[in-house]
Design an enzyme around this catalytic site. Structure first.
Site, PDB file in Angstrom:
ATOM      1  N   TRP A 283      -3.113  -2.693  -1.532  1.00  0.00           N
ATOM      2  CA  TRP A 283      -2.754  -4.073  -1.875  1.00  0.00           C
ATOM      3  C   TRP A 283      -3.554  -4.929  -0.900  1.00  0.00           C
ATOM      4  O   TRP A 283      -3.291  -4.922   0.308  1.00  0.00           O
ATOM      5  CB  TRP A 283      -1.249  -4.281  -1.711  1.00  0.00           C
ATOM      6  CG  TRP A 283      -0.737  -5.599  -2.203  1.00  0.00           C
ATOM      7  CD1 TRP A 283      -0.371  -5.913  -3.479  1.00  0.00           C
ATOM      8  CD2 TRP A 283      -0.485  -6.767  -1.420  1.00  0.00           C
ATOM      9  NE1 TRP A 283       0.085  -7.204  -3.536  1.00  0.00           N
ATOM     10  CE2 TRP A 283       0.025  -7.757  -2.294  1.00  0.00           C
ATOM     11  CE3 TRP A 283      -0.651  -7.088  -0.078  1.00  0.00           C
ATOM     12  CZ2 TRP A 283       0.369  -9.039  -1.861  1.00  0.00           C
ATOM     13  CZ3 TRP A 283      -0.303  -8.362   0.354  1.00  0.00           C
ATOM     14  CH2 TRP A 283       0.203  -9.318  -0.534  1.00  0.00           C
TER      15      TRP A 283
ATOM     16  N   LYS B 203      13.120 -15.197 -10.493  1.00  0.00           N
ATOM     17  CA  LYS B 203      12.940 -14.109 -11.462  1.00  0.00           C
ATOM     18  C   LYS B 203      11.938 -14.535 -12.522  1.00  0.00           C
ATOM     19  O   LYS B 203      11.041 -13.797 -12.868  1.00  0.00           O
ATOM     20  CB  LYS B 203      14.263 -13.739 -12.162  1.00  0.00           C
ATOM     21  CG  LYS B 203      15.262 -12.929 -11.396  1.00  0.00           C
ATOM     22  CD  LYS B 203      14.852 -11.538 -11.017  1.00  0.00           C
ATOM     23  CE  LYS B 203      14.016 -11.500  -9.775  1.00  0.00           C
ATOM     24  NZ  LYS B 203      14.614 -11.378  -8.488  1.00  0.00           N
TER      25      LYS B 203
ATOM     26  N   GLU C 205       8.295 -14.876 -11.155  1.00  0.00           N
ATOM     27  CA  GLU C 205       7.699 -13.588 -10.762  1.00  0.00           C
ATOM     28  C   GLU C 205       7.155 -12.806 -11.957  1.00  0.00           C
ATOM     29  O   GLU C 205       6.081 -12.242 -11.874  1.00  0.00           O
ATOM     30  CB  GLU C 205       8.768 -12.687 -10.104  1.00  0.00           C
ATOM     31  CG  GLU C 205       9.055 -12.981  -8.673  1.00  0.00           C
ATOM     32  CD  GLU C 205       9.990 -11.942  -8.073  1.00  0.00           C
ATOM     33  OE1 GLU C 205      11.119 -11.796  -8.574  1.00  0.00           O
ATOM     34  OE2 GLU C 205       9.597 -11.278  -7.110  1.00  0.00           O
TER      35      GLU C 205
ATOM     36  N   LYS D  69       6.268  -4.512  -4.192  1.00  0.00           N
ATOM     37  CA  LYS D  69       7.711  -4.274  -4.137  1.00  0.00           C
ATOM     38  C   LYS D  69       8.250  -4.513  -2.734  1.00  0.00           C
ATOM     39  O   LYS D  69       9.273  -5.148  -2.561  1.00  0.00           O
ATOM     40  CB  LYS D  69       8.017  -2.851  -4.601  1.00  0.00           C
ATOM     41  CG  LYS D  69       9.512  -2.506  -4.590  1.00  0.00           C
ATOM     42  CD  LYS D  69      10.291  -3.389  -5.545  1.00  0.00           C
ATOM     43  CE  LYS D  69      11.776  -3.194  -5.476  1.00  0.00           C
ATOM     44  NZ  LYS D  69      12.504  -4.327  -6.082  1.00  0.00           N
TER      45      LYS D  69
ATOM     46  N   ARG E 296       5.256  -0.088  -6.333  1.00  0.00           N
ATOM     47  CA  ARG E 296       5.212  -0.932  -5.146  1.00  0.00           C
ATOM     48  C   ARG E 296       4.206  -2.069  -5.293  1.00  0.00           C
ATOM     49  O   ARG E 296       4.232  -3.012  -4.514  1.00  0.00           O
ATOM     50  CB  ARG E 296       4.852  -0.084  -3.922  1.00  0.00           C
ATOM     51  CG  ARG E 296       5.885   0.981  -3.609  1.00  0.00           C
ATOM     52  CD  ARG E 296       5.356   1.963  -2.597  1.00  0.00           C
ATOM     53  NE  ARG E 296       5.176   1.338  -1.307  1.00  0.00           N
ATOM     54  CZ  ARG E 296       6.010   1.478  -0.284  1.00  0.00           C
ATOM     55  NH1 ARG E 296       7.068   2.219  -0.420  1.00  0.00           N
ATOM     56  NH2 ARG E 296       5.777   0.888   0.866  1.00  0.00           N
TER      57      ARG E 296
ATOM     58  N   HIS F   9      17.476 -36.875  -7.031  1.00  0.00           N
ATOM     59  CA  HIS F   9      16.672 -37.330  -5.891  1.00  0.00           C
ATOM     60  C   HIS F   9      15.199 -36.983  -6.062  1.00  0.00           C
ATOM     61  O   HIS F   9      14.440 -37.060  -5.099  1.00  0.00           O
ATOM     62  CB  HIS F   9      17.215 -36.717  -4.589  1.00  0.00           C
ATOM     63  CG  HIS F   9      18.615 -37.145  -4.282  1.00  0.00           C
ATOM     64  ND1 HIS F   9      18.937 -38.415  -3.860  1.00  0.00           N
ATOM     65  CD2 HIS F   9      19.794 -36.486  -4.377  1.00  0.00           C
ATOM     66  CE1 HIS F   9      20.245 -38.507  -3.686  1.00  0.00           C
ATOM     67  NE2 HIS F   9      20.786 -37.348  -4.008  1.00  0.00           N
TER      68      HIS F   9
ATOM     69  N   ASN G 295      -1.925   1.577   5.877  1.00  0.00           N
ATOM     70  CA  ASN G 295      -1.120   0.449   5.414  1.00  0.00           C
ATOM     71  C   ASN G 295      -0.817  -0.384   6.644  1.00  0.00           C
ATOM     72  O   ASN G 295      -0.428   0.155   7.671  1.00  0.00           O
ATOM     73  CB  ASN G 295       0.180   0.990   4.794  1.00  0.00           C
ATOM     74  CG  ASN G 295       1.071  -0.117   4.269  1.00  0.00           C
ATOM     75  OD1 ASN G 295       0.638  -1.258   4.152  1.00  0.00           O
ATOM     76  ND2 ASN G 295       2.302   0.227   3.945  1.00  0.00           N
ATOM     77  N   GLY G 296      -0.993  -1.713   6.571  1.00  0.00           N
ATOM     78  CA  GLY G 296      -0.751  -2.566   7.738  1.00  0.00           C
ATOM     79  C   GLY G 296      -1.987  -3.408   8.021  1.00  0.00           C
ATOM     80  O   GLY G 296      -2.890  -3.507   7.180  1.00  0.00           O
TER      81      GLY G 296
ATOM     82  N   CYS H  67       0.821  -1.218   0.000  1.00  0.00           N
ATOM     83  CA  CYS H  67       0.000   0.000   0.000  1.00  0.00           C
ATOM     84  C   CYS H  67       0.849   1.261   0.000  1.00  0.00           C
ATOM     85  O   CYS H  67       1.880   1.322   0.668  1.00  0.00           O
ATOM     86  CB  CYS H  67      -0.886   0.054   1.235  1.00  0.00           C
ATOM     87  SG  CYS H  67      -1.902  -1.385   1.469  1.00  0.00           S
TER      88      CYS H  67
ATOM     89  N   GLU I 166      17.554 -17.992  -7.489  1.00  0.00           N
ATOM     90  CA  GLU I 166      17.231 -16.625  -7.885  1.00  0.00           C
ATOM     91  C   GLU I 166      16.750 -16.571  -9.343  1.00  0.00           C
ATOM     92  O   GLU I 166      15.801 -15.860  -9.672  1.00  0.00           O
ATOM     93  CB  GLU I 166      18.458 -15.725  -7.659  1.00  0.00           C
ATOM     94  CG  GLU I 166      18.332 -14.283  -8.114  1.00  0.00           C
ATOM     95  CD  GLU I 166      17.220 -13.493  -7.425  1.00  0.00           C
ATOM     96  OE1 GLU I 166      16.613 -13.983  -6.466  1.00  0.00           O
ATOM     97  OE2 GLU I 166      16.945 -12.378  -7.908  1.00  0.00           O
TER      98      GLU I 166
HETATM   99  C1  AGP Z   1      12.383 -10.254  -5.480  1.00  0.00           C
HETATM  100  O1  AGP Z   1      12.371 -10.159  -6.862  1.00  0.00           O
HETATM  101  C2  AGP Z   1      11.174  -9.999  -4.772  1.00  0.00           C
HETATM  102  N1  AGP Z   1      10.162  -9.327  -5.396  1.00  0.00           N
HETATM  103  C3  AGP Z   1      11.062 -10.349  -3.320  1.00  0.00           C
HETATM  104  O2  AGP Z   1      11.348 -11.697  -3.201  1.00  0.00           O
HETATM  105  C4  AGP Z   1      11.956  -9.533  -2.355  1.00  0.00           C
HETATM  106  O3  AGP Z   1      13.301  -9.846  -2.581  1.00  0.00           O
HETATM  107  C5  AGP Z   1      11.552  -9.843  -0.914  1.00  0.00           C
HETATM  108  O4  AGP Z   1      10.225  -9.480  -0.715  1.00  0.00           O
HETATM  109  C6  AGP Z   1      12.445  -9.169   0.099  1.00  0.00           C
HETATM  110  O5  AGP Z   1      12.400  -7.787  -0.026  1.00  0.00           O
HETATM  111  P1  AGP Z   1      13.456  -6.860   0.678  1.00  0.00           P
HETATM  112  O6  AGP Z   1      14.790  -7.169   0.107  1.00  0.00           O
HETATM  113  O7  AGP Z   1      13.000  -5.483   0.369  1.00  0.00           O
HETATM  114  O8  AGP Z   1      13.407  -7.168   2.148  1.00  0.00           O
END
Ligand code: AGP
Length: 610
Positions: free
Chosen positions: A74, A487, A490, A605, A27, A506, A100-101, A2, A483
């Site tokens: 959000w 990527k 996502e 974000k 975000r 395995h 937000n929260g 948010c 990673e």
């Molecule tokens: C990565 O591409 C993400 N969108 C997500 O996994 C992110 O790395 C994670 O939420 C942690 O965020 P931060 O590094 O701001 O704590």
């Protein structure tokens, strides 16, 4: 997650607030809304969907208000629709709130308020708080007191801004767990959840701490605790420029950020590398230098991409410093009664510095007496401020939801840290110098990989239709496999899994057939031969192999369908290079599939709720 913007001043508020919301679109959100105070009435405009959909409801020529709040939501409680969008008002229509929260005791509060005759139109916890503030305002006639009393009774987290129709010269913002930054202008103030919404108007900001609030009038402001003790909010200067928030000619922020990596890696090591001494200077660690020297164990806490860089850090620190390292998902750590010793050093890694799980895990560790250092990108963020010591990654604002440059900057800082700790232990000056020189060469090597991006895009075209991908890596490159898979899933919504290469046999090997592309990181290091065996096993089952290999390794072309080369470096530094083609591959596949790359569905974000 948010976004919050509130404005009080002498200019027309609505366009300023809406512009601020647009700056925070990166975000991730699902609905947006605005509330202005026009001639004593709170007018609310809100819609599910993009900020532009809410903006289409507005006619700025007829709006005059110099006081407004706006929000991008959000969804946590209640689906993303027009009604659940913020702002929410109380039953009298005099109080308007953006939040937000999560208000954890909203359900019991709601029941109590219903029993007193109040009604609700949304499914949100936020409306409950708005109605509660309205109820207390009816009783006391004191807006600020009503806000303070309500906030001291709610459980959970909030970053919020609130208006009262009877108080045209007051904007109140408060925080517990969700960030609020107050921009201080000339006779005007902007309260926001992100400095991105403020930077156009002023660089002077105050970061509220938990259980603090700011009460702003056009003639001045006061910062205080929610229990009414006045405090001196320290004024900070925003350290980035508005241009860094723009796309700069690239189609997407993610692509721009991928291409920024030679520069951001350089920024992360700049002034910190003492090449001739084979050592490192990290001024931010001075307060905990002794603790680091005596650390019996290091625990790294992080989420998502930052967790992946933490895994790379584990391998680096154990190799160079011989200190045992554990890497924990912050979300698991906080709830499993972890054993923490007072001579443990905790490293919290976070791009945003606002990830709720990482913040809570770090708090838990502090409570148990551990020393906490932060590796954080956003200057002035909560994790940065609440760590005993820390190192900024200096990657600049990362707008694309899929993290790229933050990862390589974290790798840069973790390698500096590993070298620093290593030099305190067993690493000689000569060995240190070799590592420092290799680190210094990384930015040019990243640049070289970026020059091969057309060839990587060609590969991407051949696989953009598939439904599954497997990523394999060993040693330092196992986290890179994770990673790479993250990527891809996502931003392209293709199912992808990362595995340690040797684990394939395995279980995941059962998935392999002619339709399964397997990305295998096979750089020249001590596990190279083993990884080649893995490639053979994939080929034997007709899987398609995309190998990431070291320049000069011509023989790998015999086993792989495609080879992407990276320049040679020390094995511990390969993650900073091997991840680059995986970022480009994911980007190009998602672009080919027409995905909304910078704002992938369902993602935010920074994840500021549990
Ligand atoms: C990565 O591409 C993400 N969108 C997500 O996994 C992110 O790395 C994670 O939420 C942690 O965020 P931060 O590094 O701001 O704590």
């Amino acid at each position: 997650m948010c976004g919050i913007v509130g404005y009080i001043g002498h200019r027309q508020a609505a366009p300023i607030v809406m512009e601020g919301l647009k700056r925070m679109e990166y975000r991730g959100y699902d609905s947006a809304g605005l509330c202005v105070l026009e001639q004593g009435n709170l007018l609310v405009y809100k819609r599910a969907g993009k900020v532009s959909q809410t903006e289409s409801l507005l006619d700025y020529t007829t709006m005059h208000s110099t006081l407004a709040i706006g929000h991008t939501r959000w969804a946590t409680h209640g689906e993303p629709n027009d009604i659940n969008a913020h702002p929410h008002t109380d039953n009298s229509g005099k109080i308007s709130l953006i939040h937000n929260g999560i208000i954890e005791n909203y359900s019991s509060l709601k029941k109590k308020l219903i029993s007193e005759g109040y009604t609700f139109s949304s499914d949100t916890d936020t409306e409950v708080l708005a109605v509660f503030i309205g109820h207390l305002y009816e009783r006391t006639g004191d807006f600020e007191l009503a806000v303070r009393s309500a906030l001291s009774e709610v459980d959970g987290t909030f970053g919020l801004a609130v208006l009262c129709a009877d108080q045209p010269d007051t904007l109140i913002a408060a925080r517990r767990g969700s960030p609020i930054v107050i921009g201080i202008g000339d006779g005007e103030y902007i309260a926001a959840s992100d400095a991105a919404a403020i930077i156009q108007h002023t660089r002077q900001v105050i970061y509220l701490n938990d259980d603090e609030m700011a009460v702003m009038h056009r003639s001045g402001y006061v910062t205080k605790t929610i229990d009414d003790r006045e405090i001196d909010g320290e004024i900070h200067e925003i350290d980035f420029d508005i241009e860094q928030m723009e796309k700069g000619g690239f189609d997407h922020f993610m692509l721009k950020e991928i291409y920024e990596q030679p520069a951001t890696f350089k920024d992360a090591i700049r002034g910190r590398l003492l090449v001739e001494d084979g050592n490192v200077k990290l001024g931010g660690l001075r307060p905990i230098e002794d603790k680091l020297r005596k650390a019996r164990r290091i625990i790294i806490l992080a989420c998502g991409t930052s967790w992946h860089s933490g895994l790379v850090g584990e391998y680096m620190i154990e190799q160079l410093a011989r200190i045992p390292v554990e890497v924990e998902y912050a979300s698991e750590f906080r709830y499993r009664s972890p054993v923490i010793y007072s001579d443990d050093v905790i490293i919290a890694i976070s791009q945003s510095g606002e990830t709720a799980d990482t913040m809570a895990a770090m708090k838990e560790a502090k409570l148990k007496g551990a020393t906490v250092m932060g590796i954080v990108n956003v200057v002035g963020s909560t994790i940065a401020r609440e760590s005993h010591a820390g190192v900024y990654t200096h990657a600049g604002p990362e707008i694309g939801v899929a993290s790229t440059k933050a990862f390589t900057s974290q790798i840069a800082v973790l390698s500096l840290l590993a070298l620093h700790l290593g030099r305190m232990n067993q690493v000689s000056q000569t060995q240190g110098k070799v590592i420092a020189e290799a680190l210094r060469a990384i930015p040019d090597q990243i640049e070289k990989i970026l020059q091969t991006s057309d060839a990587i895009k060609e590969i991407a075209l051949q696989y953009s239709h598939v439904t599954n991908f497997l990523y394999l890596g060993r040693g330092f490159n196992f986290p890179v496999a994770l990673e790479g898979a993250l990527k891809l899933k996502e931003i392209s919504y293709i199912h992808a899994e990362g595995y340690p290469a040797a684990e394939m046999k395995h279980g995941p090997i059962a998935l392999i057939d002619e339709n399964m592309p397997v990305v295998i990181i096979a750089t020249k290091d001590e596990v190279y031969e083993k990884v080649i065996s893995g490639i053979q096993e994939v080929r034997a089952r007709r899987g398609k192999v995309i190998a990431i290999a070291t320049e000069g390794d011509m023989s790998i072309a015999e086993y792989a369908d495609h080879v992407i080369y990276i320049p040679a470096t020390l094995p511990m530094l390969t993650p900073a290079l091997t991840v680059i083609p995986l970022q480009i591959l994911a980007y190009a596949i998602a672009a080919q599939r027409g995905c909304d790359i910078d704002k992938p569905r369902n993602l935010a974000k920074s994840v500021t709720v549990e």
